[in-house]
Scaffold this active site. Sequence first.
Site, PDB file in Angstrom:
ATOM      1  CB  CYS A 285      -0.969  -0.003   1.186  1.00  0.00           C
ATOM      2  SG  CYS A 285      -0.210   0.117   2.820  1.00  0.00           S
ATOM      3  CG  HIS A 333      -4.559   0.139   3.980  1.00  0.00           C
ATOM      4  ND1 HIS A 333      -3.794  -0.762   3.270  1.00  0.00           N
ATOM      5  CD2 HIS A 333      -5.522   0.570   3.113  1.00  0.00           C
ATOM      6  CE1 HIS A 333      -4.280  -0.887   2.041  1.00  0.00           C
ATOM      7  NE2 HIS A 333      -5.323  -0.076   1.915  1.00  0.00           N
ATOM      8  CG  HIS A 345      -6.622   0.476  -1.716  1.00  0.00           C
ATOM      9  ND1 HIS A 345      -6.860  -0.136  -0.501  1.00  0.00           N
ATOM     10  CD2 HIS A 345      -7.599   0.018  -2.538  1.00  0.00           C
ATOM     11  CE1 HIS A 345      -7.922  -0.907  -0.572  1.00  0.00           C
ATOM     12  NE2 HIS A 345      -8.391  -0.832  -1.804  1.00  0.00           N
TER      13      HIS A 345
END
Length: 381
Positions: A285, A333, A345
Amino acid sequence: MGRGRRTVLAAAVTVVCAVTLLGAPGTAFASVRPDPAPTSTAPASPSGSPSPSPSVTLPPDKDLEAVRTKLDDLYHDAAVATDAYNAAEEKTKKQSAEIADLNEKIADGQRKLDGLKDRAGAAARDQYRTGGLPPQVQFMLSGDPQQFLDSAGLVIQGQRATSGLIDDMTRTQQDLRQYADDAAERLKDLEANRKAKAAAQKRVQERIEEAEKLQDTLEKRQRERLAQLEKEAAAQAQTAWLGTGVLKDVSGEATEAGAKAVGFATAQIGKPYEWGAEGPKTFDCSGLTSQAWAAAGRPIPRTSQEQWKQLPHVAVQDMRPGDLIIYFGDASHVAMYVGDGRIVHAPRPGRTVTLAGAGEMPILGVVRPDAETGSGKPATR
């Protein structure tokens, strides 16, 4: 056959429900649950049974929901460990560069010290040739007073030069000792950091392996239903987020750099997630977001946690395409906002870079890599 299958799933669900919650809060992937408390892990049920017959009845959704929750927890813990690994990797690179720089300084200092020693030796040899006689004795032995005075001036200059030479040697030796001490300290830090990186790597691999084993206990139809439950949970979370009216004031346009970052990130759609990866074929990510902004000419920290710590924060209602949305209470994240309530993402292992709803996960906040270009207005092109 159907009864045997239900027994296997029941065993898996029993394992899932028996464990306590994993060590990091939240889940790094689509979930409408609040951030969970830490949990411990339990071994997954074995796999390898034959394909189910068409008559097999799926277990209740609540059982598969328990499996989904467990998977979310495992992948979230893997995401936390991935961030720790990435942070350790960045520190390793920095420490290695610092050690190389110190080694160069030590080499330069040693060459300087060798040169100073040569000059000191030459000065000592000159003094030896004059016999080391005091100026008064040299005056008495000299038949030419003017020659003596000239020589005396040179002696004074030589004494001053010798004093300066000794000072230079002393400072250089002190510098060398300091460089050596600093290098030893960096090496100690580097070794500790390598151990931390190895521990994080092991934890990532263990969590992913456990998640994969748990998924292997499911039959094909169960996996399909589980995927459907994940989509439904994500859609419900996005609908609830949009229902707050959060987007009614979001009207910022991408800056020139922001548009480049969005262009880079969306061009990676379909590429696999791989923990610790920064491209060009795979990404995690923060690898995706950091490389996107690097491509836009704005280097940012490598990890989601450091992106949250170091980049300027903006309110959700002020966000614009290119801004980064940080998720979960531990900032484990990160995704890039692309507009219209959507993000791009790299979700988790087994998934690919994709577009998703910005509200599908619990939002911690928004950061802006190019905050100096203004609030929501496009940069001059």
